[in-house]
Enzyme design. Structure first.
Site, mmCIF file in Angstrom:
data_model
loop_
_atom_site.group_PDB
_atom_site.id
_atom_site.type_symbol
_atom_site.label_atom_id
_atom_site.label_comp_id
_atom_site.label_asym_id
_atom_site.label_seq_id
_atom_site.Cartn_x
_atom_site.Cartn_y
_atom_site.Cartn_z
ATOM 1 N N TRP A 184 0.816 -1.289 -0.062
ATOM 2 C CA TRP A 184 0.069 0.198 0.025
ATOM 3 C C TRP A 184 0.839 1.098 -0.157
ATOM 4 C CZ3 TRP A 184 -0.403 3.783 3.815
ATOM 5 C CH2 TRP A 184 -1.261 4.969 3.552
ATOM 6 N N GLU A 225 -3.134 -2.837 -2.541
ATOM 7 C CA GLU A 225 -4.111 -2.163 -1.760
ATOM 8 C C GLU A 225 -4.364 -0.988 -2.151
ATOM 9 O OE1 GLU A 225 -3.568 -2.007 2.423
ATOM 10 O OE2 GLU A 225 -5.448 -1.482 2.671
ATOM 11 N N LYS A 227 -7.031 2.733 -2.596
ATOM 12 C CA LYS A 227 -7.640 3.405 -1.531
ATOM 13 C C LYS A 227 -8.362 4.617 -2.120
ATOM 14 C CE LYS A 227 -6.849 5.468 2.896
ATOM 15 N NZ LYS A 227 -5.814 5.891 4.014
ATOM 16 N N ASP A 261 -9.709 -3.311 1.102
ATOM 17 C CA ASP A 261 -9.835 -2.882 2.634
ATOM 18 C C ASP A 261 -11.283 -2.076 2.894
ATOM 19 O OD1 ASP A 261 -9.661 -1.000 4.697
ATOM 20 O OD2 ASP A 261 -7.725 -1.295 5.154
ATOM 21 N N HIS A 264 -11.865 1.750 2.670
ATOM 22 C CA HIS A 264 -11.304 2.386 1.534
ATOM 23 C C HIS A 264 -12.190 2.765 0.641
ATOM 24 C CE1 HIS A 264 -6.701 1.607 2.516
ATOM 25 N NE2 HIS A 264 -7.504 1.933 3.484
ATOM 26 N N ASP A 296 -12.174 8.740 8.321
ATOM 27 C CA ASP A 296 -11.281 7.709 8.820
ATOM 28 C C ASP A 296 -11.710 6.500 8.250
ATOM 29 O OD1 ASP A 296 -9.042 6.935 10.271
ATOM 30 O OD2 ASP A 296 -10.548 5.920 11.712
ATOM 31 N N ASP A 298 -9.850 3.735 9.514
ATOM 32 C CA ASP A 298 -9.166 2.500 10.324
ATOM 33 C C ASP A 298 -9.889 2.498 11.774
ATOM 34 O OD1 ASP A 298 -7.144 1.485 8.560
ATOM 35 O OD2 ASP A 298 -7.086 3.603 8.212
ATOM 36 N N ASP A 328 -7.243 -4.455 10.035
ATOM 37 C CA ASP A 328 -6.422 -3.410 9.755
ATOM 38 C C ASP A 328 -6.988 -2.076 10.362
ATOM 39 O OD1 ASP A 328 -4.867 -1.289 8.989
ATOM 40 O OD2 ASP A 328 -5.257 -1.431 6.920
HETATM 41 C C1 RNT Z 1 -3.899 2.554 4.974
HETATM 42 C C2 RNT Z 1 -4.047 1.032 4.736
HETATM 43 C C3 RNT Z 1 -2.867 0.216 5.063
HETATM 44 C C4 RNT Z 1 -2.248 0.533 6.690
HETATM 45 C C5 RNT Z 1 -1.219 -0.301 7.062
HETATM 46 C C6 RNT Z 1 -0.519 0.383 8.185
HETATM 47 O O1 RNT Z 1 -4.889 3.167 4.546
HETATM 48 O O2 RNT Z 1 -4.914 0.578 5.037
HETATM 49 O O3 RNT Z 1 -3.179 -1.139 4.838
HETATM 50 O O4 RNT Z 1 -3.225 0.838 7.365
HETATM 51 O O5 RNT Z 1 -0.503 -0.729 6.014
HETATM 52 ZN ZN ZN Z 2 -5.367 -1.646 4.993
#
Ligand code: RNT
Ligand code: ZN
Length: 385
Positions: A184, A225, A227, A261, A264, A296, A298, A328
């Protein structure tokens, strides 16, 4: 009544209830015992890692000042052990290249820098997954890594990414299983770009260099990954979902997959809906289970309709064991071990619920065109024990 006795009594009654819907709970429990969840190490120390990088801003914004963040490998592994002792899954632990333990820069780390992680994983029977840390470092160039237009910046990060593949492969071989190496990058722009094509061409070329080397066997998987946006890069993320999905699909057969994710995407976009659309066309899929809250991506995972939808889709599509799963998120405002434990248990309860769904009945109703029964049953199932 003693609690053990009460649990068993409740189980017997649930077993009967599910049997009446055509679900064998013993088989479900057997299946559950095969399911792996990769727990992310970075909740334990607010995504800091062990490099002496100094006071450099991170592209992963962690807020909160709850005491007790792990300060070294020993503490972090101890905290992880304690959290995992309260989780019912089969376990993998997901580490990042900035968690090498001998203070070497992440471009220079090798498998040796992770020897303590590997010895510990072997001893405890955990698997390991790996990630390149392409953030929070002096070589980040205005938030860009290997999609930078500056060659020296790009070359530094491309070498770093190549190194992560070596380490991931070595870890997988050492543990005799598959290590997912997730990539990522935060690279993007605060305001509208003039030339999106240029950045994406640069990223394509960087990925081609990174993936030039092929690895034999089943020990290593690469995932990309994407986003939607991040703080400070609201207008443009070079590595968007479409970009990586296109890259992975056009390189089918090379062991390159995508990481979805759940934090995302646009708030009304559902990862659950993507699984059947993506899995037929790429070599591998990894899920990052997270919880988006407004801007956010996460927050700590809890049980939710969104998570239920994802796990139901995993179960209906028979994807457990095929699509890899990891947590995550990072929250420094509550006890960090509790943060892990709450997320692991929420995921576990949701996986179990998905396996218990009387899917055959709703599938039959749909096949017969009886959408009334399908909806009635789906809503009824929400109240099963
Ligand atoms: C960030 C991504 C990624 C991170 C980690 C720390 O938006 O989700 O996966 O959270 O690599
Ligand atoms: Zn992630």
């Amino acid at each position: 009544m003693a609690s053990q006795e009460r649990i068993l009594k409740n189980y017997e009654s649930a077993k009967e209830e599910f049997a009446s819907w055509g679900v064998d709970t013993e088989k479900v429990l057997e299946k559950f015992d095969t399911i792996k969840m990769s727990m992310h190490c970075w909740q334990g120390d607010d995504v800091k890692g062990f490099e002496p990088v100094g006071d450099i801003g991170s592209q992963n914004v962690v807020t909160g000042n709850y005491p007790g963040a792990a300060r070294n490998g020993e503490e972090l592994r101890g905290d992880i052990d304690f959290a995992l002792s309260m989780s019912p899954f089969q376990h993998k632990v997901n580490i990042h290249s900035c968690y090498g333990e001998f203070g070497r820069d992440r471009k220079d780390v090798t498998i040796d820098d992770f020897s303590k992680w590997i010895a510990w994983a072997k001893e405890k029977g955990y698997g390991l997954d790996f990630n390149g840390s392409f953030f929070a470092h002096k070589m980040m160039n205005n938030g860009f890594s290997y999609a930078s237009l500056d060659k020296a910046t790009r070359d530094y990060w491309i070498e770093t990414a190549k190194g992560t593949r070596e380490i991931s492969y070595a870890i997988g071989k050492e543990l005799g299983e598959v290590c997912y190496n997730n990539l990522w990058i935060p690279d993007g722009l605060k305001d509208t770009p003039a030339n999106r094509f240029r950045y994406r061409e640069v990223l394509t070329n960087a990925l081609d260099e990174i993936f030039a080397k092929k690895y034999e066997g089943n020990h290593h998987v690469d995932t990309l990954e994407g986003k939607l946006f991040g703080i400070g890069v609201e207008s443009f993320t070079v590595g968007s979902h479409e970009f990586y999905l296109g890259y992975a699909a056009s390189h089918r057969g090379n062991g390159i997959g995508v990481c979805l994710d759940s934090g995302h995407y646009h708030p009304t976009e559902q990862v659950a809906d993507k699984l059947s659309a993506v899995t037929p066309f790429v070599d591998h899929v990894l899920l990052h289970i997270s919880r988006g809250v407004r801007w956010d991506s996460d927050h700590i995972v809890v049980q939710s309709d969104e998570l239920t939808a994802i796990m139901n889709e995993m179960s209906r599509g028979n994807l457990y064991g095929k699509v890899a799963m990891g947590l995550d998120y990072f929250d420094a405002s509550i006890n960090r071990i509790a943060a892990w434990t709450i997320g692991m248990r929420a995921a576990a309860k949701t996986v179990l619920t998905s396996l218990l769904e009387p899917f055959a009945m709703i599938d039959k109703a749909e096949l017969e065109g009886d959408f009334t029964t399908r909806l009635a049953l789906m809503d009824e199932f929400k109240n099963l024990p």
